[in-house]
Design a protein around this motif. Structure first.
Motif, mmCIF file in Angstrom:
data_model
loop_
_atom_site.group_PDB
_atom_site.id
_atom_site.type_symbol
_atom_site.label_atom_id
_atom_site.label_comp_id
_atom_site.label_asym_id
_atom_site.label_seq_id
_atom_site.Cartn_x
_atom_site.Cartn_y
_atom_site.Cartn_z
ATOM 1 N N ARG A 134 42.724 101.647 82.190
ATOM 2 C CA ARG A 134 42.568 102.136 83.562
ATOM 3 C C ARG A 134 42.197 100.976 84.488
ATOM 4 O O ARG A 134 42.001 99.854 84.063
ATOM 5 N N ASN A 135 42.112 101.292 85.786
ATOM 6 C CA ASN A 135 41.643 100.332 86.794
ATOM 7 C C ASN A 135 42.437 99.027 86.776
ATOM 8 O O ASN A 135 41.896 97.933 86.709
ATOM 9 N N GLY A 136 43.761 99.146 86.822
ATOM 10 C CA GLY A 136 44.610 97.963 86.872
ATOM 11 C C GLY A 136 45.262 97.593 85.562
ATOM 12 O O GLY A 136 46.123 96.719 85.538
ATOM 13 N N LEU A 137 44.872 98.242 84.461
ATOM 14 C CA LEU A 137 45.445 97.918 83.150
ATOM 15 C C LEU A 137 46.306 99.057 82.606
ATOM 16 O O LEU A 137 46.490 99.183 81.398
ATOM 17 N N GLU A 138 46.856 99.894 83.493
ATOM 18 C CA GLU A 138 47.676 101.010 83.058
ATOM 19 C C GLU A 138 48.934 100.512 82.353
ATOM 20 O O GLU A 138 49.582 99.571 82.795
ATOM 21 N N TRP A 152 36.032 89.447 85.962
ATOM 22 C CA TRP A 152 37.383 89.169 85.495
ATOM 23 C C TRP A 152 38.098 90.406 84.964
ATOM 24 O O TRP A 152 39.319 90.548 85.143
ATOM 25 N N LEU A 153 37.372 91.296 84.327
ATOM 26 C CA LEU A 153 37.979 92.481 83.720
ATOM 27 C C LEU A 153 37.819 93.734 84.561
ATOM 28 O O LEU A 153 38.464 94.748 84.291
ATOM 29 N N GLY A 154 36.971 93.703 85.586
ATOM 30 C CA GLY A 154 36.770 94.870 86.439
ATOM 31 C C GLY A 154 37.577 94.842 87.711
ATOM 32 O O GLY A 154 37.837 95.883 88.313
ATOM 33 N N ASP A 155 37.992 93.650 88.146
ATOM 34 C CA ASP A 155 38.779 93.514 89.364
ATOM 35 C C ASP A 155 40.249 93.800 89.044
ATOM 36 O O ASP A 155 40.868 93.075 88.261
ATOM 37 N N PRO A 156 40.853 94.831 89.654
ATOM 38 C CA PRO A 156 42.257 95.163 89.348
ATOM 39 C C PRO A 156 43.237 94.046 89.685
ATOM 40 O O PRO A 156 44.351 94.032 89.149
#
Length: 304
Positions: free
Chosen positions: A251-255, A161-165
């Motif tokens: 990072r990785n989608g949470l910019e 849930w938190l690693g997939d962008p």
């Protein structure tokens, strides 16, 4: 009549301030103004000036004009994803969390059973910082040890849930909305308590149902609260930093723009001029939303 009383009765103009009065007023107003200038407007103006320079915080400050902005808009890949995410935060908090908080406030204001319990429970996340909410989100949405995958029975093929962008931004928004909803609920609940009950009774006598009464009588009465809620929502959406930094350093989608400012000013690059340019963009977007809405509200009050 005593002489002092006669003198007071004879006064017709405004009372003149003595030197002592002016000194007290100067201290009471001057100190807060100086603190505001030193801590708020001083750094703001400094950031605007530094955004046109190249400086690493140690060496000489070099004037580069609009080069930082040109590089930001055309040669800095994380910038546009961060802008998109900030706008997504604003849309989600404004169109989902805020209306939901208003709905909860209306339900509690109607005097449902255990309303005090619901009010305290929903408001409780507000006392938590977004960093704590971020750590709690990790406990819930973690891929290997998260509570959500355990509840869904995904131990064999856990969802990241938190690693997939494509997923993590929505999980973070849900966690942030959980906190924001309670804040909005309390503000609207205070506003609903101040609505004149006679207005509702008059609307009911005229044949208006509850929905019509709310949108035509109650909601217009809540205009001052709407302004406060909108400003808070914009600020919460655009200054978001703690929660994404606690999860994966943004990072990785949470910019987010706030993370880019921190990475450039405090990070190894120490590009203070470039980071200041990002901060100016964030300031401009914030003021744009707030000023536009306030102008519309002031025009509406004049027409009313």
């Amino acid at each position: 009549m005593p002489l002092k009383t006669a003198r007071r009765a004879g006064r017709t103009g405004p009372r003149k301030f003595t030197g002592r009065d002016l000194a007290v007023i100067g201290v009471l107003l001057g100190i807060p103004v100086l603190i505001d200038l030193a801590l708020i407007w001083g750094p703001t103006l400094a950031s605007i000036g530094l955004s046109f320079t190249s400086w690493d915080g140690i060496g000489d400050i070099k004037w580069v004009g609009a080069d930082n902005y040109q590089a930001l808009f055309s040669d800095y890949p994380p910038f546009w994803p961060a802008v998109r995410n900030n706008l997504l935060w604003l849309a989600f908090l404004g169109l989902v969390a805020t209306p939901f908080g208003l709905l909860l406030a209306v339900l509690i204001d109607r005097g449902v059973r255990f309303s005090r319990f619901y009010q305290s429970t929903i408001y409780m996340p507000v006392v938590l910082s977004l960093a704590i909410v971020g750590f709690m989100a990790q406990l819930v949405f973690s891929r290997d040890q998260g509570a959500l995958n355990a509840v869904l029975g995904n131990e064999d093929a856990p969802v990241d849930w938190l690693g997939d962008p494509d997923l993590n931004i929505w999980m973070v928004l849900i966690a942030a909305a959980w906190r924001h909803t309670g804040y909005v609920m309390i503000l609207y609940l205070a506003g609903l308590k101040s609505v004149d009950a006679s207005l509702k009774e008059a609307a009911a006598i005229d044949g208006a149902n509850e929905v019509q009464t709310f949108f035509r009588i109650v909601l217009p009465t809540l205009r001052p609260v709407n302004v406060i809620v909108l400003v808070i929502t914009v600020i919460e959406a655009l200054r978001a930093f703690d929660i994404v930094y606690a999860i994966n350093h943004g990072r990785n989608g949470l910019e987010l723009l706030s993370v880019l400012v921190t990475d450039n000013i405090i990070g190894e690059a120490s590009r203070i001029g470039f980071g200041s340019a990002i901060a100016v963009v964030l300031l401009t977007v914030s003021l744009g939303f707030i000023v536009t809405y306030l102008v519309q509200e002031l025009r509406g009050e004049k027409k009313g």
